[in-house]
Design a protein around this motif. Structure first.
Motif, PDB file in Angstrom:
ATOM      1  N   ARG A   7      -5.296  -4.190 -12.155  1.00  0.00           N
ATOM      2  CA  ARG A   7      -4.272  -3.983 -11.130  1.00  0.00           C
ATOM      3  C   ARG A   7      -3.741  -5.323 -10.636  1.00  0.00           C
ATOM      4  NH1 ARG A   7      -2.910  -3.976  -6.171  1.00  0.00           N
ATOM      5  NH2 ARG A   7      -1.975  -2.307  -5.008  1.00  0.00           N
ATOM      6  N   LEU A   8      -4.642  -6.259 -10.346  1.00  0.00           N
ATOM      7  CA  LEU A   8      -4.209  -7.572  -9.871  1.00  0.00           C
ATOM      8  C   LEU A   8      -3.375  -8.311 -10.909  1.00  0.00           C
ATOM      9  CD1 LEU A   8      -7.455  -8.765  -8.048  1.00  0.00           C
ATOM     10  CD2 LEU A   8      -5.299  -8.043  -6.995  1.00  0.00           C
ATOM     11  N   GLU A  22       3.523  -6.716  -3.711  1.00  0.00           N
ATOM     12  CA  GLU A  22       2.708  -5.625  -4.238  1.00  0.00           C
ATOM     13  C   GLU A  22       3.484  -4.695  -5.165  1.00  0.00           C
ATOM     14  OE1 GLU A  22       0.466  -3.729  -1.121  1.00  0.00           O
ATOM     15  OE2 GLU A  22      -0.592  -5.579  -0.629  1.00  0.00           O
ATOM     16  N   GLY A  59       1.467 -10.575  -5.889  1.00  0.00           N
ATOM     17  CA  GLY A  59       0.622 -10.707  -4.704  1.00  0.00           C
ATOM     18  C   GLY A  59       1.374 -10.607  -3.395  1.00  0.00           C
TER      19      GLY A  59
END
Length: 199
Positions: free
Chosen positions: A133-134, A142, A139
């Protein structure tokens, strides 16, 4: 935060083994049962379990063939599999691990060891998903990032080509954003980007 319990599929042709493992895991996980290889494949596809406890010796498809088919299907290729088998020779364990099993437990199994290994592999599943997901999310906003866009674009392009469909793409631009950032500062620009992303 209410987190849904992880799903464990138990595939074993022995009803007692299924029951013992199910009773062991039910307090902490959602448990699914399959009594043969075909059921295991069908339930893995339909329910997307986080982990499969898979017997090797089953009458229709053995566990090795089930694992081969799981790994060949993009929908199930990432599901973690632990073999639980009466085959306890080192070469049996090595064969299972070479095919892509996450672990191998010999029968008769120890309940404490099973619980510890299940917990370990489910933690690894959670961590892998978080990292995936990251790797696909910006960041700040989102929203999906460029890496995710490239992956989805390639998939959709292939689907459009396969089906003879047109493919459309919409682009958004924020007018005068550089001037906004220069005048109000980067923290204000970041807040603006987050607000636009939510919209």
């Amino acid at each position: 935060m209410n987190v849904e319990p992880q799903k464990v599929l138990i595939a074993d042709d022995d009803v007692i083994n299924r029951q013992v493992l199910a009773e062991l895991l039910k307090p902490e996980y959602t448990v699914l049962l399959a009594k043969n290889g075909e059921q295991a494949l069908e339930r893995a596809t339909r329910h997307a379990p986080d982990l499969i406890l898979l017997d090797v010796m089953m009458p229709d498809l053995d566990g090795y063939e089930v694992l081969r088919r799981l790994r060949a299907d993009p929908q199930t290729e990432q599901i973690a599999v632990i073999f639980i088998s009466g085959l306890d020779r080192p070469e049996d364990e090595a064969n299972g691990l070479k095919l892509g099993a996450a672990d191998y437990i010999a029968k008769p199994f120890n309940a404490t060891v099973v619980m510890a290994r299940v917990a370990l592999h489910l933690q690894l599943v959670r961590q892998r998903r978080m990292l995936e997901r990251l790797a696909h999310v910006d960041g700040l906003t989102e929203l999906a990032n460029r890496r995710r866009f490239d992956e989805l674009y390639a998939q959709e392009w292939q689907r459009a080509q396969r089906n003879g469909w047109p493919l459309s793409l919409a682009l958004l631009d924020i007018d005068a954003f550089k001037q906004y950032n220069d005048y109000y500062g980067h923290p204000a620009g970041d807040r603006a980007l987050r607000a636009i992303a939510r919209t």
